[in-house]
Design a protein around this motif. Structure first.
Motif, short mmCIF file in Angstrom:
data_model
loop_
_atom_site.label_atom_id
_atom_site.label_comp_id
_atom_site.label_asym_id
_atom_site.label_seq_id
_atom_site.Cartn_x
_atom_site.Cartn_y
_atom_site.Cartn_z
N MET A 127 -5.90 -0.62 -0.49
CA MET A 127 -5.43 -1.95 -0.87
C MET A 127 -3.92 -2.08 -0.79
N VAL A 128 -3.19 -1.04 -1.19
CA VAL A 128 -1.73 -1.07 -1.05
C VAL A 128 -1.37 -1.22 0.42
N GLY A 129 -2.05 -0.46 1.28
CA GLY A 129 -1.81 -0.57 2.71
C GLY A 129 -2.15 -1.93 3.26
N ALA A 130 -3.27 -2.50 2.83
CA ALA A 130 -3.68 -3.82 3.31
C ALA A 130 -2.67 -4.89 2.89
N ILE A 131 -2.21 -4.81 1.66
CA ILE A 131 -1.25 -5.80 1.17
C ILE A 131 0.08 -5.64 1.90
N ALA A 132 0.59 -4.41 1.98
CA ALA A 132 1.91 -4.19 2.56
C ALA A 132 1.93 -4.42 4.07
N ALA A 133 0.91 -3.96 4.77
CA ALA A 133 0.95 -3.99 6.23
C ALA A 133 0.36 -5.25 6.84
N VAL A 134 -0.53 -5.91 6.12
CA VAL A 134 -1.26 -7.03 6.74
C VAL A 134 -1.06 -8.35 6.01
N LYS A 135 -1.12 -8.35 4.70
CA LYS A 135 -1.20 -9.58 3.93
C LYS A 135 0.11 -10.09 3.34
N ASN A 193 -7.05 -8.88 -2.45
CA ASN A 193 -6.64 -7.48 -2.33
C ASN A 193 -5.96 -7.00 -3.62
N LEU A 194 -5.16 -7.86 -4.22
CA LEU A 194 -4.48 -7.52 -5.46
C LEU A 194 -5.49 -7.30 -6.59
N ALA A 195 -6.51 -8.14 -6.64
CA ALA A 195 -7.56 -7.98 -7.65
C ALA A 195 -8.30 -6.66 -7.44
N LEU A 196 -8.64 -6.34 -6.18
CA LEU A 196 -9.30 -5.07 -5.89
C LEU A 196 -8.38 -3.88 -6.21
N LEU A 197 -7.09 -4.04 -5.98
CA LEU A 197 -6.14 -2.99 -6.33
C LEU A 197 -6.14 -2.76 -7.84
N ALA A 198 -6.10 -3.82 -8.62
CA ALA A 198 -6.11 -3.70 -10.08
C ALA A 198 -7.41 -3.06 -10.57
N MET A 199 -8.54 -3.47 -9.99
CA MET A 199 -9.82 -2.88 -10.36
C MET A 199 -9.84 -1.38 -10.05
N SER A 200 -9.36 -1.05 -8.86
CA SER A 200 -9.34 0.35 -8.44
C SER A 200 -8.40 1.17 -9.32
N MET A 201 -7.24 0.60 -9.64
CA MET A 201 -6.29 1.31 -10.50
C MET A 201 -6.89 1.58 -11.88
N TYR A 202 -7.60 0.60 -12.43
CA TYR A 202 -8.23 0.80 -13.73
C TYR A 202 -9.21 1.98 -13.67
N LEU A 203 -10.05 1.97 -12.64
CA LEU A 203 -11.06 3.03 -12.52
C LEU A 203 -10.42 4.38 -12.21
N GLU A 214 -14.77 3.35 2.81
CA GLU A 214 -15.41 2.19 2.18
C GLU A 214 -16.92 2.38 2.07
N LEU A 215 -17.56 2.87 3.12
CA LEU A 215 -19.01 3.06 3.07
C LEU A 215 -19.41 4.15 2.09
N ALA A 216 -18.94 5.37 2.34
CA ALA A 216 -19.32 6.50 1.49
C ALA A 216 -18.75 6.35 0.09
N GLY A 217 -17.50 5.92 0.00
CA GLY A 217 -16.87 5.74 -1.30
C GLY A 217 -17.51 4.64 -2.11
N GLY A 218 -17.92 3.57 -1.45
CA GLY A 218 -18.61 2.49 -2.15
C GLY A 218 -19.89 2.97 -2.80
N ALA A 266 -8.94 6.03 -6.38
CA ALA A 266 -7.60 6.32 -5.85
C ALA A 266 -7.55 6.01 -4.36
N ALA A 267 -8.58 6.39 -3.62
CA ALA A 267 -8.63 6.09 -2.19
C ALA A 267 -8.66 4.58 -1.95
#
Length: 133
Positions: A79-87, A104-114, A55-59, A73-74
């Protein structure tokens, strides 16, 4: 400049900033505290170290447009992990005790687009991959 390029640029900046901010919070609280939080959610504590660094370096990398697709992709995996395992148990909008996974779903969609499309406008990727000649 096409509006799609500018839209992808804005998406890249916002996505990178949000992930950096989440990593920064974990870093400020301390990685051991983050590991404890992960363990309390039933995840391996060591995973907090990896997620925080990504998150830090990738951000930062994403905001600079360096390795945008790889970082996206990372982020998508996180986000898939956060949704499946926590949320997931709390549902989309939450259950009154826990927040849902809508953010998390919105961040997943944003990440998938990029991940799928990249963002070359004002990016270091476009400088590094510029054809020589």
């Amino acid at each position: 400049m096409r509006s799609e390029e500018f839209g992808a640029f804005l998406l890249r900046i916002v996505t990178g900033f949000i992930f950096f901010a989440h990593g920064w919070v974990k870093w400020q609280r301390g990685l051991e505290a983050a590991a404890d939080s992960f363990a309390a959610m039933g995840l391996p504590g060591w995973l907090a170290y990896i997620v925080t660094i990504v998150e830090l370096a990738g951000g930062w990398a994403m905001m600079l447009g360096l390795g945008t697709r790889l970082m996206a992709a990372a982020f998508a995996v996180i986000m898939v992990g956060a949704i499946a395992a926590v949320k997931a148990d709390a549902g989309l909008l939450g259950n009154g005790r826990e927040t849902g996974y809508e953010f998390n779903l919105a961040l997943l969609a944003m990440s998938m687009y990029l991940w799928l499309n990249g963002s070359r406008l004002w990016s270091l990727d476009s400088v590094v991959r510029r054809p020589r000649g």
